[in-house]
Motif scaffolding. Structure first.
Motif, mmCIF file in Angstrom:
data_model
loop_
_atom_site.group_PDB
_atom_site.id
_atom_site.type_symbol
_atom_site.label_atom_id
_atom_site.label_comp_id
_atom_site.label_asym_id
_atom_site.label_seq_id
_atom_site.Cartn_x
_atom_site.Cartn_y
_atom_site.Cartn_z
ATOM 1 N N ALA A 186 0.830 -1.207 0.000
ATOM 2 C CA ALA A 186 0.000 0.000 0.000
ATOM 3 C C ALA A 186 0.866 1.260 0.000
ATOM 4 O O ALA A 186 0.549 2.250 -0.676
ATOM 5 N N MET A 187 1.981 1.242 0.745
ATOM 6 C CA MET A 187 2.884 2.393 0.758
ATOM 7 C C MET A 187 3.521 2.615 -0.613
ATOM 8 O O MET A 187 3.676 3.760 -1.059
ATOM 9 N N ALA A 188 3.868 1.528 -1.291
ATOM 10 C CA ALA A 188 4.438 1.650 -2.637
ATOM 11 C C ALA A 188 3.419 2.268 -3.597
ATOM 12 O O ALA A 188 3.756 3.122 -4.430
ATOM 13 N N VAL A 189 2.169 1.858 -3.456
ATOM 14 C CA VAL A 189 1.091 2.431 -4.275
ATOM 15 C C VAL A 189 0.956 3.923 -3.986
ATOM 16 O O VAL A 189 0.816 4.745 -4.903
ATOM 17 N N GLY A 190 1.011 4.276 -2.706
ATOM 18 C CA GLY A 190 0.925 5.686 -2.339
ATOM 19 C C GLY A 190 2.043 6.506 -2.961
ATOM 20 O O GLY A 190 1.812 7.620 -3.444
ATOM 21 N N GLY A 191 3.251 5.978 -2.982
ATOM 22 C CA GLY A 191 4.378 6.685 -3.592
ATOM 23 C C GLY A 191 4.170 6.894 -5.085
ATOM 24 O O GLY A 191 4.466 7.970 -5.632
ATOM 25 N N MET A 192 3.660 5.868 -5.763
ATOM 26 C CA MET A 192 3.406 5.977 -7.199
ATOM 27 C C MET A 192 2.316 7.017 -7.483
ATOM 28 O O MET A 192 2.419 7.810 -8.421
#
Length: 335
Positions: A186-192
């Protein structure tokens, strides 16, 4: 119905379809989140909320931008589309912050996942719809010259890619039982999403500040080069300079100086300018207007002028030299 009216109706239909499809996709993703309790799926559902809000705002922007120019808005209302794109970029960035914050909390407080299989099936369905919708919106936005539709499509496509990444992460969670992968995904998605949102805001700000659109200028210069190659006999123009162009939504406004034979009458020069404006709009495929200023040749361009009837020529015609972007955009020609 005129082509302009038909194009506007197509834009409205496209954004309405985006709004309806966004609601369906949101329902699927929300169901997937509530079934599983997954932070990754929650991030996907939050992004779909942004899609729906942005589509609703985009509908208003498309309707407003489609209004004709008036006394208070002599250049039309097209820039409203850039405001819509900037607003969407801001929403995406806000969603990214919320996703990252909640994921960090879940990483340290613990998480219980359930019904992952059914949740992933629902998300796969939503992701497939997102991919088709995003591809179609970007394609339609470029064809109809709508920044709102194109921005909406790019956002939906980013949602599709993030959904694909989430599904990979959830498959690993289900296979390994390592639940911390879920908030990390989820954090990786937020960064993208943050990257997508900031890029949209940057591009919209550039358009609102009338930053030069190099691709558009180069297209106009290539079109001018093709017109000037026809010669003075067919266009009435020897060369050009002082090219300036801005885009207001789907409309393009061009200012340009036309160099014409100085011995011609003013009325003929005026008619030549009007004819050249129409030729440029048609040849470049522009939706907008061209404003011209007529300059006399002052016998500076004799070697490149094809006017065989010129009674004041100083040098014989030596051939045509392609006009460059630098020459076309000079405020005044080089002596």
């Amino acid at each position: 119905m005129s082509p302009t009216e038909a194009a506007q109706r197509a834009r409205v239909r496209a954004i309405l379809l985006s709004l309806v499809a966004g609601l369906v996709i949101l329902a699927l993703k929300a169901a997937a989140y509530f079934l599983t309790g997954s932070m990754a799926l929650q991030s996907d559902a939050l992004e779909s909320i942004v899609n729906v809000v942005a589509a609703a705002f985009g509908l208003g922007a498309v309707l407003f931008a489609g209004q004709p120019a008036d006394k208070n808005h002599p250049y039309g209302h097209g820039k409203m589309e850039y405001f819509a794109a900037a607003f969407e970029g801001g929403l995406i960035s806000l969603a990214a912050v919320v996703i990252i914050y909640q994921s960090i909390l879940a990483l340290f407080s613990g998480l219980e996942l359930k019904n992952l299989g059914l949740g992933m099936v629902l998300n796969i369905s939503a992701g497939a719809l997102n991919g088709l919708l995003g591809w179609w919106l970007v394609r339609t936005g470029k064809r109809l010259r709508s920044k709102t539709l194109e921005a909406d499509g790019r956002h939906v496509l980013s949602d599709f890619y993030s959904t694909a990444g989430i599904l990979v992460g959830l498959i690993l969670v289900k296979a390994t039982g390592f639940w911390r992968l879920d908030p990390l995904v989820a954090m990786a998605v937020g960064g993208m999403l943050a990257n997508t949102g900031l890029r949209l805001v940057r591009e919209s700000a550039a358009a609102l500040l009338d930053e030069e659109d190099s691709a558009m200028i180069e297209k106009i210069v290539a079109t001018l080069d093709g017109l000037l190659r026809r010669g003075v006999g067919k266009t009435g123009v020897i060369t050009v300079h002082g090219l300036r162009a801005i885009r207001s939504g789907r409309y393009t406004h061009v200012d340009i100086h036309l160099v014409v034979p100085e011995y011609e009458q003013v009325a003929k020069g005026h008619d030549c300018a009007e004819r050249f404006e129409g030729l440029l709009i048609d040849a470049a495929g522009l939706e907008g207007e061209v404003h011209t200023h007529i300059d006399p040749c002052r016998r500076k361009y004799c070697s490149g002028c094809t006017d065989a009837a010129c009674p004041i020529r100083l040098l014989p015609h030596a051939g045509y030299n392609s006009i460059t972007k630098e020459e076309a955009t000079l405020a005044e020609p080089i002596e």
